[in-house]
Write a protein that holds these residues in place. Structure first.
Motif, short mmCIF file in Angstrom:
data_model
loop_
_atom_site.label_atom_id
_atom_site.label_comp_id
_atom_site.label_asym_id
_atom_site.label_seq_id
_atom_site.Cartn_x
_atom_site.Cartn_y
_atom_site.Cartn_z
N GLN A 1 -2.55 17.50 0.20
CA GLN A 1 -1.28 16.61 0.62
C GLN A 1 0.10 17.47 0.20
O GLN A 1 -0.17 17.87 -1.13
CB GLN A 1 -1.27 15.18 0.24
N ALA A 2 1.10 17.54 0.75
CA ALA A 2 2.22 18.32 0.42
C ALA A 2 3.29 17.85 1.17
O ALA A 2 3.26 17.20 2.21
CB ALA A 2 2.05 19.82 0.56
N GLN A 3 4.38 17.85 0.45
CA GLN A 3 5.80 17.52 1.24
C GLN A 3 6.44 18.42 1.99
O GLN A 3 6.48 19.66 1.51
CB GLN A 3 6.65 16.83 0.21
N VAL A 4 6.68 18.23 3.18
CA VAL A 4 7.61 19.33 3.87
C VAL A 4 8.93 19.82 3.42
O VAL A 4 9.87 19.04 3.14
CB VAL A 4 7.50 18.83 5.41
N ASP B 1 4.00 26.07 -1.28
CA ASP B 1 4.83 26.92 -2.39
C ASP B 1 4.09 26.68 -4.04
O ASP B 1 4.90 27.19 -4.78
CB ASP B 1 6.13 26.40 -2.58
N GLY B 2 2.96 26.28 -4.01
CA GLY B 2 2.35 26.05 -5.42
C GLY B 2 3.10 24.81 -6.15
O GLY B 2 2.44 24.44 -7.31
N GLU B 3 3.96 24.15 -5.67
CA GLU B 3 4.64 23.08 -6.37
C GLU B 3 4.58 21.82 -5.74
O GLU B 3 5.59 21.04 -5.96
CB GLU B 3 5.98 23.54 -6.87
N GLY B 4 3.69 21.56 -4.91
CA GLY B 4 3.54 20.53 -4.02
C GLY B 4 4.53 20.66 -2.76
O GLY B 4 4.46 19.30 -2.15
#
Length: 338
Positions: free
Chosen positions: A276-279, A310-313
Motif C-alpha cells: 500500500q502506498a499514497q499516490v 519512491d521507496g518512502e511510502g
C-alpha cells in the motif's frame, strides 16, 4: 486499457446470466440460473455492506467491466469460509501399502476417501472471462485482483485458501469421473447432478454417497485417467495458481475429479507482495507494469497500470489508471508487479 474490476451489483444479473450460459457445464459457481445468480448477488451485497473486520461465512462477487462501454465481460468470486452452510466434500487420493510375508510381496493401492478436510478454508473461484476477451492478460487481471482483495481485507479470510479447477468434461457434456464413481449410486447424469448442486447445495451427497473408500484400480480406465486432471481450458489457470504458491495435495472434486489447489493464505505471492502506498503523482509515462487497486469492500476497484515507487511510502501512477480507479493525489493505492 479500459477494463477494471469492481464489486458486483444487482444490475449485473443479466450480464452474469449470459456469461453463465457460455461456460459449457461443470462450473458450479456460475450456474445458468437467474434465481441462483440473484441469490449470489444478494449475498455479495450483504458481504460488501458488512463492515465488521472478522472472519465469517461470506461470498464476494467481482466483475470485469469495460469502463468505456459499461459492458461486463468477466467475473470471479471469493468465499471466505467454506463448509458452513452445508458440508464441503472432497475426495482425497491416498496410497495404501500392504505387505504379505508369505508371498514376500508389497502391494500399493490408490484409494479415494470422502473427506471434509478443507472445511473452514477460504476459496477463490467462479472465474470466467468472456470468450471474446481472452487476450491482453485480462484473465491474469481477474485472477490476481482476487488476491489483492484478500490482502486488502485480510481479517475477512482464513489462513488456508483453496481453488477448485474444473475437471474433464467429454464432448457430450458428461464427466468420466462422475460416471465411474458417484453416478453409479445416484441415478443422475453429471449435468443433472452438477446443476442440482449449483442450485441446492451438496447435502444430497452426504445423504446418498457411500462413505467407504473407493479403490482406484476398480474404476474404469476412463475414470482413472481423469483424476486430478484439469479441463483443457483450465491448464493455464492451474499454472497461474502454481505461480501464486498453490499446490495440488491429492484433493479432487467429487463431481468431475478436477484438482483442488491449496495454499497458505499468507504465502500466496500476490498477497505477500501486495503493498500500500499514497499516490504522489498521476503522470507516469513509463513505469513498472503493475496491477493497481483501491477502495474497500463495495468500493473496491482494480486495473492494469504503470507505477513508480519512491521507496518512502509513495507511488506515482499513470493518468489512465487514475481515471479507471477514480483516485487523486493523496489517496491510497495497493499494487503488485504484473
Amino acid at each position: 486499457m479500459t477494463f477494471r474490476l469492481r464489486a458486483a451489483r444487482a444490475s449485473d444479473l443479466e450480464a452474469l446470466y449470459e456469461m453463465a450460459k457460455l461456460t459449457g457445464g461443470g462450473f458450479t459457481n456460475l450456474p445458468p440460473d437467474r434465481g441462483a445468480l440473484r441469490a449470489k448477488l444478494e449475498r455479495a451485497e450483504a458481504a460488501f455492506a458488512n463492515d465488521a473486520d472478522t472472519l465469517s461465512d461470506e461470498q464476494f462477487v467481482l466483475v470485469l467491466e469495460n469502463a468505456r462501454s459499461g459492458a461486463v465481460r468477466g467475473t470471479c468470486q471469493l468465499m471466505t469460509k467454506v463448509g458452513q452452510r452445508w458440508p464441503f466434500y472432497s475426495y482425497r487420493l491416498n496410497t495404501l501399502t500392504q505387505y504379505s510375508q508369505e508371498l514376500d510381496r508389497t502391494v500399493r493401492a490408490e484409494i479415494l476417501s470422502l473427506v471434509t478436510d478443507l472445511e473452514g478454508s477460504s476459496e477463490v473461484g467462479g472465474l470466467f472471462l468472456h470468450p471474446n476477451e481472452r487476450a491482453g492478460g485480462l484473465g491474469l487481471l481477474l485472477a490476481r485482483s482476487r488476491y489483492m482483495f484478500v490482502a486488502m481485507h485480510r481479517r475477512r479470510f482464513a489462513d488456508r485458501i483453496i481453488a477448485e479447477l474444473r475437471g474433464i468434461i467429454d464432448e457430450r457434456g458428461g464427466s468420466p469421473f462422475w460416471e465411474g464413481v458417484a453416478g453409479r449410486f445416484f441415478g443422475m447424469n453429471f449435468q443433472d447432478a452438477d446443476y442440482f448442486n449449483a442450485i441446492n447445495g451438496n447435502q444430497f451427497i452426504a445423504d446418498l454417497m457411500p462413505k467407504h473408500p473407493v479403490y482406484v484400480a476398480m474404476l474404469s480406465e476412463d475414470a482413472r485417467s481423469v483424476i486430478g486432471v484439469p479441463h483443457p481450458t483450465g491448464r493455464a489457470a492451474m499454472r497461474m495458481l502454481e505461480n501464486e504458491g498453490f499446490r495440488y495435495e491429492g484433493y479432487v472434486d467429487i463431481f468431475d475429479g478436477g484438482p483442488t489447489m491449496v495454499a497458505h493464505t499468507d504465502n500466496v505471492t500476490s498477497v505477500t507482495s501486495c503493498n500500500q502506498a499514497q499516490v504522489t503523482g498521476l503522470d507516469v509515462a513509463e513505469g513498472e507494469r503493475a496491477i493497481l487497486a483501491t477502495g474497500r469492500l463495495g468500493s473496491f476497484r482494480a486495473c492494469f497500470g504503470a507505477r513508480v515507487l519512491d521507496g518512502e511510502g509513495g507511488i506515482a501512477i499513470d493518468s489512465a489508471s487514475a481515471d479507471l480507479l477514480d483516485v487523486r493525489e493523496g489517496d491510497l493505492v495497493w499494487s503488485v508487479t504484473r
